[in-house]
Every structure is written in structure tokens, then in C-alpha cells.
Design a protein around this motif. Structure first.
Motif, PDB file in Angstrom:
ATOM      1  N   THR A   1      73.124  85.447  47.977  1.00 53.58           N
ATOM      2  CA  THR A   1      74.374  85.967  48.452  1.00 53.58           C
ATOM      3  C   THR A   1      74.673  85.340  49.840  1.00 53.58           C
ATOM      4  OG1 THR A   1      73.680  87.965  48.969  1.00 53.58           O
ATOM      5  CG2 THR A   1      74.855  87.641  46.713  1.00 53.58           C
TER       6      THR A   1
ATOM      7  N   LYS B   1      76.020  82.348  46.797  1.00 50.39           N
ATOM      8  CA  LYS B   1      77.193  83.244  45.913  1.00 50.39           C
ATOM      9  C   LYS B   1      77.597  82.520  44.762  1.00 50.39           C
ATOM     10  CE  LYS B   1      79.113  85.445  50.243  1.00 50.39           C
ATOM     11  NZ  LYS B   1      80.267  85.800  51.015  1.00 50.39           N
TER      12      LYS B   1
ATOM     13  N   GLU C   1      84.813  88.352  43.521  1.00 50.63           N
ATOM     14  CA  GLU C   1      83.691  87.518  43.831  1.00 50.63           C
ATOM     15  C   GLU C   1      83.699  86.294  43.011  1.00 50.63           C
ATOM     16  OE1 GLU C   1      81.595  88.126  46.098  1.00 50.63           O
ATOM     17  OE2 GLU C   1      82.148  90.127  46.674  1.00 50.63           O
TER      18      GLU C   1
ATOM     19  N   ARG D   1      81.387  84.488  41.828  1.00 50.70           N
ATOM     20  CA  ARG D   1      80.256  84.375  40.616  1.00 50.70           C
ATOM     21  C   ARG D   1      80.850  84.845  39.368  1.00 50.70           C
ATOM     22  NH1 ARG D   1      78.118  87.510  44.495  1.00 50.70           N
ATOM     23  NH2 ARG D   1      77.908  89.717  44.157  1.00 50.70           N
TER      24      ARG D   1
ATOM     25  N   ARG E   1      85.236  96.961  39.834  1.00 46.06           N
ATOM     26  CA  ARG E   1      84.195  97.090  41.140  1.00 46.06           C
ATOM     27  C   ARG E   1      84.560  98.557  41.661  1.00 46.06           C
ATOM     28  NH1 ARG E   1      81.776  93.164  44.225  1.00 46.06           N
ATOM     29  NH2 ARG E   1      81.984  94.242  45.963  1.00 46.06           N
TER      30      ARG E   1
ATOM     31  N   HIS F   1      79.430  93.026  37.556  1.00 46.51           N
ATOM     32  CA  HIS F   1      78.339  93.149  38.286  1.00 46.51           C
ATOM     33  C   HIS F   1      77.334  93.964  37.808  1.00 46.51           C
ATOM     34  CE1 HIS F   1      80.378  90.516  41.523  1.00 46.51           C
ATOM     35  NE2 HIS F   1      81.316  91.524  40.969  1.00 46.51           N
TER      36      HIS F   1
END
Length: 445
Positions: free
Chosen positions: A65, A109, A147, A149, A181, A335
Motif C-alpha cells: 500500500t 495499492k 479504494e 484495489r 467499510r 477488504h
């Protein structure tokens, strides 16, 4: 300071012990590469066929990252190099870090080629196992986080899915950090991460495993004795943590390493550790994940309750399909911090088993099995001709038992019972059954 030959020989032997012992990759923890599950035959109840998919997955194998050149390990090596305080192994580590920095240039990232392959494979198997879901010009929603990714993971998944579709697919894309998130949106959880009672438990584990001594021992391999004495215990810990992070990330970068003109040997950071050291550092990582992302010491703790918005979304979207909505698949990309508490809240397999005995954490809960790279939870809804619905739940593409709920057929649960069970669970932890889930996150303590 001049290092004597016997000491150099000892350091060389230590650094090559891991290679000689052929350490396995169990130490990778959450950076474990996703593996295709073995083919198993699951009997679908007579008269039922798959009609709907609810999916949430972790992003694929990824790069670092942040650039290696911005990490503390690089800064300390550079400082020691200027002071002529690097040992022979220190020079080797410097070369390796610079090589990794070259590999990571422009890639931080992002997901890696390995990550793309993982997700395309999952998508292909999802289609092959549930092709009826995607017939008749299907409507699919794709949700990601902020994000990059996760967006790249969604693209890779669709790359594996779309060529298999015979009809035009309607795809709706969006971002929803509240459901994906949630761990970033709860002040109570952020405080728990910094000040929770879990910190003392992990500190006790570190003392039990003699982590301070390990950090000093590892650090001393790369710097002269006089320079090592100037490195505080906290900085030794940061050095080893950064270094261990490099050792775990390179397994995700095989293709990129080759493209940069290096071999895996050129980036074998793990070879500087013994197998026991790798296992010990991994135990600390697993413990921290267990207490901050998993069931920890309290299955109703804040680290699990924060996943309520995602469970509510799974219930709502599944119920909407049953009520006649046309969206046949909800695909979400997120994530490790999303998947682990969600699996614990759902009570899947052993992902909800609490524990406080520090010696047993890795036996009750393994991050490599719950949240490897590309980890996923799938709800597959089946329907028969009389309007009955069954739900099949999978964790990392393997059938997962729901703790506290009895299946009506092996691996299949009656949807009305699943809905009732999880609505009661949401109610028991204080989550609203309707309304603003963001407000719920902000009130958690």
C-alpha cells in the motif's frame, strides 16, 4: 567496526536456515494466496434450481500500500549504510529492498496479476455452478469501496464472468462504504482499535513469545553491534514488522517480479528469518486479526457488531429478489476487515469461536482460512416450482454451516428461517431493522 569471520559465518547460517528448512507458507496469514477448493459434489434438493446470488469478496492479491522506499526499514538501512554500519547481511537486505522498490514502482495499492487470476477463477466457478441465475439478460449490481484495489477486483471478476454470459448483462455499479467499510465509519470501533482491552491480551502474547528478544536478534543480523544499540525497542519492532511485511507480500507478486527482471530468489526476504521466527511473527498477526476483525473474546463485541450494515444489506437484497425485483446478483468487493467480522456475525463454521487463551488462538481461528486474499462469502438462493426458497451459504466457495440454525437438507436452509434468524440477531445486537445504518455505526460502543 570489523566483524570477525566466525560471526559472519554464524549470521550466514542463520539467514539461510529458513531456506534449508524449507519453511511452508502458513506464516502468510491474511496474505495467503487464494486456492481453488477441491471439487465436491453437493446434491441440490429435487425440484430446486439456483435463481439468485449475493456475494461479498475481499480484493485479490495485491501490491504494497506504500512504496518500500517510504518504509522505516528502508530509512534505517539507508542511515546505517551512510554510517558504514551495515553487516554483509545488511548489504544483502539493502539490495533486496531496492529490488522490491523497483517492482512496486507505479504499482502500490493495486491488485497484482495473481489477484486478477484469483478473481477471474472465482467468477468462472460461480457461473459454472449457478448458470441458471445468469440466463435471460440478467441484471447485476456491482458495489465497491473508495479504494482502487476493490474497483480493480470488480473489473477482474467481471472479466472472468462476462465472457460466459450468453445474453446481454445489465450491470449497475456504485460505491457504498457504509456496507463495505463500516470499520472506518464507527468512532467507537476506531477507539476500540487504539484502546481496546485486546491490546493487553496481545501484549501478553508478545511477552509469552519473547517478541522483544526476537526483534533484537533479527535486527542485529543487519547492523553492527554499536549501531544496533542505538535502535530503540520500538524502532526494532517497526523494522521487523516492515521487513516481515515485505516477506509476506512478495508471494503475491510473482509475475511482476519477473517483469522487473528479477527472480524469486532476488526477493526472498523470508530467507533471512528462521522458520520458528516466521511462525512466531505470524502468530502475532493472527492474534491481532482475531481480536480486532474476528470473534475475539466476545462474539457480540463491537468488532463483530460493526458488520451489521452488510448483513442488513444481504437480507434486504435477498428479500427484494423474493418479492419480485429483477436483480439476480449483487457483487460486492471489499477488504479483509469486511469479510472477517461478517463471517463471525453470520456464525459460519468456526469463524465465530471466541477465545482468550493466548496459546490456542491459532487453533480456534486462522486468518489464512477465513480471510485469505480474495476471500468471499456467497449466499446462493434456490427456488422450486411451488415458490419455496432454500439458501446455501459458502465461505471461500466451501459450504459453511450456520451456527444455531438447522438445515432442512444437508447444506441448505429454508430462507424464511434464515431471514428470521438473522433479523433476530440484528435486533439482539441493537442494529435497526430499518433506517439509517450509518447512524447505527456512530452509536456503537
Amino acid at each position: 567496526m570489523t566483524i570477525r569471520l566466525p560471526l559472519l559465518l554464524l549470521l550466514f547460517l542463520i539467514a539461510n536456515t529458513a531456506t534449508a528448512q524449507q519453511c511452508d507458507s502458513v506464516f502468510l496469514g491474511t496474505k495467503t494466496l487464494y486456492t481453488q477448493p477441491k471439487n465436491t459434489t453437493v446434491k441440490i434438493p429435487d425440484g430446486y434450481k439456483a435463481v439468485f446470488v449475493n456475494y461479498v469478496g475481499r480484493h485479490g492479491a495485491r501490491h504494497l500500500t506504500k512504496a518500500p522506499s517510504s518504509a522505516y526499514v528502508y530509512q534505517l538501512i539507508a542511515k546505517a549504510d551512510s554510517a558504514k554500519a551495515l553487516t554483509v547481511l545488511g548489504q544483502q537486505l539493502k539490495k533486496m529492498v531496492l529490488a522490491l522498490d523497483k517492482v512496486e514502482k507505479g504499482n502500490t495499492k493495486n491488485i497484482s496479476t495473481e489477484g486478477v487470476t484469483e478473481l477471474m477463477g472465482i467468477a468462472s466457478r460461480l457461473y459454472q455452478n449457478n448458470s441458471a441465475v445468469f440466463a435471460d439478460r440478467p441484471r447485476v449490481t456491482v458495489t465497491v469501496t473508495k479504494e482502487i484495489r476493490t474497483r480493480q477486483s470488480a473489473d477482474a471478476f467481471l472479466k472472468g464472468l462476462q465472457p460466459l454470459l450468453r445474453n446481454q448483462t445489465i450491470i449497475e455499479k456504485g460505491i457504498n462504504d457504509t456496507t463495505l467499510r463500516f470499520y472506518d465509519l464507527s468512532p467507537g470501533y476506531l477507539d476500540f482499535e487504539k484502546n481496546g482491552s485486546w491490546i493487553k491480551i496481545v501484549d501478553d502474547l508478545k511477552n509469552y513469545l519473547s517478541i522483544a528478544e526476537l526483534n533484537t536478534r533479527v535486527t542485529a543480523r543487519f547492523f553492527t553491534a554499536d549501531f544496533t544499540k542505538t535502535i530503540s525497542a520500538a524502532n526494532q519492532s517497526q523494522f521487523v514488522n516492515d521487513f516481515f511485511g515485505f516477506a509476506t507480500i512478495v508471494y503475491s507478486l510473482n509475475q511482476e517480479v519477473k517483469q522487473a527482471g528479477f527472480s524469486n530468489h532476488d526477493l526472498s526476504f523470508q530467507s533471512f528469518f528462521t522458520c520458528d521466527e516466521l511462525a512466531t511473527l505470524s502468530r502475532i498477526d493472527v492474534a491481532e486479526d482475531f481480536f480486532t476483525k474476528g470473534p475475539g473474546a466476545d462474539i457480540n463485541g463491537i468488532q463483530v457488531k460493526i458488520a451489521a450494515p452488510l448483513l442488513a444489506d444481504f437480507l434486504k437484497t435477498t428479500d427484494s429478489f423474493v418479492a419480485g425485483k429483477k436483480i439476480v446478483a449483487n457483487l460486492r468487493f471489499s477488504h479483509a476487515e469486511t469479510i472477517s467480522p461478517f463471517a463471525a456475525l453470520l456464525g459460519l463454521n468456526r469463524s465465530d469461536k471466541v477465545g482468550t487463551y493466548i496459546q490456542l488462538i491459532n487453533k480456534n481461528w486462522e486468518s489464512a482460512k477465513v480471510i485469505p486474499l480474495s476471500a468471499n462469502v456467497q449466499w446462493i438462493l434456490y427456488k422450486n416450482n411451488t415458490g419455496g426458497y432454500l439458501l446455501r451459504c459458502l465461505l471461500n466457495e466451501k459450504d459453511a454451516a450456520i451456527a444455531g440454525l438447522k438445515p432442512v437438507y444437508p447444506n441448505f436452509y429454508a430462507w424464511p428461517e434464515v431471514k428470521k434468524y438473522y433479523l433476530n440477531k440484528l435486533k439482539s445486537i441493537g442494529a435497526p431493522l430499518s433506517g439509517n445504518m450509518l447512524s447505527y455505526l456512530k452509536t456503537l460502543k
